[in-house]
Motif scaffolding. Structure first.
Motif, PDB file in Angstrom:
ATOM      1  N   VAL A   1       0.812  -1.154  -0.227  1.00 40.95           N
ATOM      2  CA  VAL A   1      -0.018   0.007   0.087  1.00 40.95           C
ATOM      3  C   VAL A   1       0.888   1.146   0.109  1.00 40.95           C
ATOM      4  CG1 VAL A   1      -1.824   1.344   1.209  1.00 40.95           C
ATOM      5  CG2 VAL A   1      -1.901  -1.340   1.278  1.00 40.95           C
ATOM      6  N   GLU A   2       1.060   1.781  -1.036  1.00 41.08           N
ATOM      7  CA  GLU A   2       1.745   3.114  -1.275  1.00 41.08           C
ATOM      8  C   GLU A   2       0.834   4.415  -0.941  1.00 41.08           C
ATOM      9  OE1 GLU A   2       4.463   5.218  -4.575  1.00 41.08           O
ATOM     10  OE2 GLU A   2       3.867   3.266  -5.170  1.00 41.08           O
ATOM     11  N   LEU A   3       1.350   5.363  -0.088  1.00 40.05           N
ATOM     12  CA  LEU A   3       0.774   6.349   0.279  1.00 40.05           C
ATOM     13  C   LEU A   3       0.817   7.390  -0.842  1.00 40.05           C
ATOM     14  CD1 LEU A   3       1.290   6.706   4.155  1.00 40.05           C
ATOM     15  CD2 LEU A   3      -0.460   5.705   2.875  1.00 40.05           C
ATOM     16  N   PRO A   4      -0.310   8.025  -1.215  1.00 41.86           N
ATOM     17  CA  PRO A   4      -0.153   8.981  -2.192  1.00 41.86           C
ATOM     18  C   PRO A   4       0.549  10.432  -1.753  1.00 41.86           C
ATOM     19  CG  PRO A   4      -2.449   8.358  -1.975  1.00 41.86           C
ATOM     20  CD  PRO A   4      -1.805   7.595  -0.926  1.00 41.86           C
ATOM     21  N   ASP A   5       1.302  10.940  -2.567  1.00 44.13           N
ATOM     22  CA  ASP A   5       1.969  12.269  -1.881  1.00 44.13           C
ATOM     23  C   ASP A   5       0.864  13.261  -1.407  1.00 44.13           C
ATOM     24  OD1 ASP A   5       4.359  11.085  -2.773  1.00 44.13           O
ATOM     25  OD2 ASP A   5       4.355  11.979  -4.670  1.00 44.13           O
TER      26      ASP A   5
ATOM     27  N   SER B   1     -12.496   2.704  -4.325  1.00 46.37           N
ATOM     28  CA  SER B   1     -11.760   2.948  -3.061  1.00 46.37           C
ATOM     29  C   SER B   1     -10.512   2.276  -2.997  1.00 46.37           C
ATOM     30  CB  SER B   1     -12.715   2.468  -1.664  1.00 46.37           C
ATOM     31  OG  SER B   1     -13.797   3.479  -1.797  1.00 46.37           O
ATOM     32  N   LEU B   2      -9.476   3.153  -2.643  1.00 50.64           N
ATOM     33  CA  LEU B   2      -8.086   2.547  -2.431  1.00 50.64           C
ATOM     34  C   LEU B   2      -7.609   2.488  -0.995  1.00 50.64           C
ATOM     35  CD1 LEU B   2      -6.197   4.838  -5.095  1.00 50.64           C
ATOM     36  CD2 LEU B   2      -7.331   2.770  -5.615  1.00 50.64           C
ATOM     37  N   ALA B   3      -6.810   1.270  -0.703  1.00 54.57           N
ATOM     38  CA  ALA B   3      -6.804   1.183   0.737  1.00 54.57           C
ATOM     39  C   ALA B   3      -5.832   2.225   1.222  1.00 54.57           C
ATOM     40  CB  ALA B   3      -5.829  -0.303   0.868  1.00 54.57           C
ATOM     41  N   ALA B   4      -5.116   2.960   0.357  1.00 55.00           N
ATOM     42  CA  ALA B   4      -4.243   4.106   1.160  1.00 55.00           C
ATOM     43  C   ALA B   4      -4.989   5.172   1.242  1.00 55.00           C
ATOM     44  CB  ALA B   4      -3.351   4.590  -0.213  1.00 55.00           C
ATOM     45  N   GLU B   5      -6.319   5.412   0.890  1.00 58.00           N
ATOM     46  CA  GLU B   5      -7.265   6.371   1.288  1.00 58.00           C
ATOM     47  C   GLU B   5      -7.484   6.254   2.659  1.00 58.00           C
ATOM     48  OE1 GLU B   5     -10.514   7.892  -1.547  1.00 58.00           O
ATOM     49  OE2 GLU B   5     -10.016   5.807  -2.181  1.00 58.00           O
ATOM     50  N   SER B   6      -7.546   5.091   3.511  1.00 56.70           N
ATOM     51  CA  SER B   6      -7.967   4.958   5.054  1.00 56.70           C
ATOM     52  C   SER B   6      -6.854   4.915   5.569  1.00 56.70           C
ATOM     53  CB  SER B   6      -8.945   3.666   4.728  1.00 56.70           C
ATOM     54  OG  SER B   6      -9.996   4.010   4.187  1.00 56.70           O
TER      55      SER B   6
ATOM     56  N   TYR C   1     -16.677  16.937   8.196  1.00 52.47           N
ATOM     57  CA  TYR C   1     -16.370  15.588   8.214  1.00 52.47           C
ATOM     58  C   TYR C   1     -16.898  15.035   6.723  1.00 52.47           C
ATOM     59  CZ  TYR C   1     -15.773  10.471   8.453  1.00 52.47           C
ATOM     60  OH  TYR C   1     -15.784   9.091   8.204  1.00 52.47           O
ATOM     61  N   LEU C   2     -18.133  15.235   6.644  1.00 55.56           N
ATOM     62  CA  LEU C   2     -18.857  14.749   5.648  1.00 55.56           C
ATOM     63  C   LEU C   2     -18.296  15.130   4.182  1.00 55.56           C
ATOM     64  CD1 LEU C   2     -22.443  14.520   6.686  1.00 55.56           C
ATOM     65  CD2 LEU C   2     -20.834  12.520   6.316  1.00 55.56           C
ATOM     66  N   GLN C   3     -17.929  16.663   4.426  1.00 56.56           N
ATOM     67  CA  GLN C   3     -17.635  17.433   3.239  1.00 56.56           C
ATOM     68  C   GLN C   3     -16.087  16.980   2.728  1.00 56.56           C
ATOM     69  OE1 GLN C   3     -19.622  18.462   1.301  1.00 56.56           O
ATOM     70  NE2 GLN C   3     -20.795  20.155   1.916  1.00 56.56           N
ATOM     71  N   SER C   4     -15.605  16.480   3.693  1.00 56.77           N
ATOM     72  CA  SER C   4     -13.859  15.881   3.718  1.00 56.77           C
ATOM     73  C   SER C   4     -13.981  14.435   2.778  1.00 56.77           C
ATOM     74  CB  SER C   4     -13.239  15.899   4.656  1.00 56.77           C
ATOM     75  OG  SER C   4     -13.554  14.593   5.659  1.00 56.77           O
ATOM     76  N   LEU C   5     -14.964  13.741   2.931  1.00 55.59           N
ATOM     77  CA  LEU C   5     -14.967  12.391   2.492  1.00 55.59           C
ATOM     78  C   LEU C   5     -14.668  12.382   0.912  1.00 55.59           C
ATOM     79  CD1 LEU C   5     -17.847  10.772   4.204  1.00 55.59           C
ATOM     80  CD2 LEU C   5     -15.392  10.505   4.825  1.00 55.59           C
ATOM     81  N   GLY C   6     -13.694  11.565   0.307  1.00 57.42           N
ATOM     82  CA  GLY C   6     -13.313  11.646  -1.039  1.00 57.42           C
ATOM     83  C   GLY C   6     -12.391  12.468  -1.297  1.00 57.42           C
ATOM     84  N   THR C   7     -12.066  13.735  -0.426  1.00 56.86           N
ATOM     85  CA  THR C   7     -11.219  14.800  -0.907  1.00 56.86           C
ATOM     86  C   THR C   7      -9.773  14.945  -0.289  1.00 56.86           C
ATOM     87  OG1 THR C   7     -11.904  16.161   1.103  1.00 56.86           O
ATOM     88  CG2 THR C   7     -13.291  16.091  -1.173  1.00 56.86           C
ATOM     89  N   LEU C   8      -9.589  13.865   0.349  1.00 61.09           N
ATOM     90  CA  LEU C   8      -8.251  13.846   1.136  1.00 61.09           C
ATOM     91  C   LEU C   8      -6.841  13.493   0.181  1.00 61.09           C
ATOM     92  CD1 LEU C   8      -9.200  12.107   4.464  1.00 61.09           C
ATOM     93  CD2 LEU C   8      -9.264  14.396   3.830  1.00 61.09           C
ATOM     94  N   THR C   9      -7.192  12.929  -0.883  1.00 55.67           N
ATOM     95  CA  THR C   9      -6.248  12.590  -2.056  1.00 55.67           C
ATOM     96  C   THR C   9      -6.964  12.676  -3.442  1.00 55.67           C
ATOM     97  OG1 THR C   9      -4.771  11.026  -2.780  1.00 55.67           O
ATOM     98  CG2 THR C   9      -6.472  10.248  -1.549  1.00 55.67           C
ATOM     99  N   ASN C  10      -6.488  12.969  -4.427  1.00 54.16           N
ATOM    100  CA  ASN C  10      -6.668  12.901  -5.723  1.00 54.16           C
ATOM    101  C   ASN C  10      -6.225  11.196  -6.523  1.00 54.16           C
ATOM    102  OD1 ASN C  10      -8.009  15.318  -6.333  1.00 54.16           O
ATOM    103  ND2 ASN C  10      -6.242  16.268  -6.367  1.00 54.16           N
ATOM    104  N   ALA C  11      -5.876  10.492  -5.702  1.00 55.13           N
ATOM    105  CA  ALA C  11      -5.081   9.448  -6.169  1.00 55.13           C
ATOM    106  C   ALA C  11      -6.258   8.494  -6.915  1.00 55.13           C
ATOM    107  CB  ALA C  11      -4.467   8.555  -5.233  1.00 55.13           C
TER     108      ALA C  11
END
Length: 242
Positions: free
Chosen positions: A41-45, A88-93, A222-232
């Motif tokens: 699992v590679e973390l997105p930059d 979903s990617l594992a890295a997102e969580s 929190y709800l508005q952050s879901l899916g926005t923490l990375t563009n990966a």
């Protein structure tokens, strides 16, 4: 095979050994991959951790049992991709403690919810779901308009930092102030939140009243952050479409 199982049931110690062997094999299959997870699992930059306000909202989301009806895992199925977006990617969580994956959906999946609806919509939906979705069976949460307790945020960030979430000392020490500032765009601390967590962080009064910080502010943040923490996930989907 059935005869072997029948005979094994008549020998209690043999049955115990068989159970232990079967359980051990199942345990190894589940646990062994965790030893190589850092390699697979590679973390997105661009992956960022939740802000203190978003983290408080996540705790309330768990407290109210929202995860029991809403998953946060888009599976790689055509109809799910069409409805929710990239799988979903594992890295997102990677920074989630605990993670909220799963496939139980009394309500829709929320993995890509951020930005889909306005803050006003979320507030109305949480206070009275049927006011915006007439067929909804979701409970109402009017008590979320009460003040948010922020006294433990510093300790929560410190604990998560020990578990590997990249909260530095400034983030930990400024947790309470950052939670307040994220809901007050005109405050002196708003710029500090952006400096610590990035340009993509939403800075606004989520419940519409910047004079007080409420649990509603936290949950909507929190709800508005879901899916926005990375563009990966979106980048991966774009690569697959080429």
């Amino acid at each position: 095979m059935l005869k072997l199982h029948y005979n094994l049931e008549k020998v209690s110690m043999g049955l115990v050994v068989g159970i232990i062997v079967a359980a051990s094999i199942g345990g190894i299959v589940e646990i062994a991959p965790l030893f190589s997870i850092n390699e697979t699992v590679e973390l997105p930059d661009d992956l960022r951790p939740h802000t203190p306000l978003e983290l408080a909202g996540r705790e309330i989301y768990i407290r109210e049992g929202c995860y029991a009806c809403h998953s946060q895992m888009v599976r790689s199925l055509a109809d799910e991709l069409d409805r929710y977006g990239p799988y979903s990617l594992a890295a997102e969580s990677a920074y989630d403690r605990p993670m909220l994956w799963g496939s139980k959906r009394t309500g829709p999946d929320l993995a890509r919810l951020g930005g889909k609806y306005s803050d006003d919509w979320h507030v109305a939906h949480l206070i009275d779901p049927r006011s915006v979705v007439p067929a909804s069976i979701m409970p109402s949460y009017p008590w979320l308009m009460r003040p948010l307790e922020i006294g433990l945020l510093r300790d929560e960030l410190a604990t998560l930092a020990r578990l590997g979430v990249p909260y530095d000392e400034a983030m930990i020490e400024g947790a309470a102030n950052d939670a307040l500032a994220q809901s007050r765009p005109d405050s002196d601390g708003a710029e500090a939140v952006i400096e610590r967590y990035g340009e993509t962080v939403a800075i606004r009064s989520f419940d519409g009243d910047p004079s007080k910080l409420t649990e509603m502010d936290a949950v909507v943040a929190y709800l508005q952050s879901l899916g926005t923490l990375t563009n990966a996930p979106y980048e991966l989907l774009a690569e697959g479409a080429e």
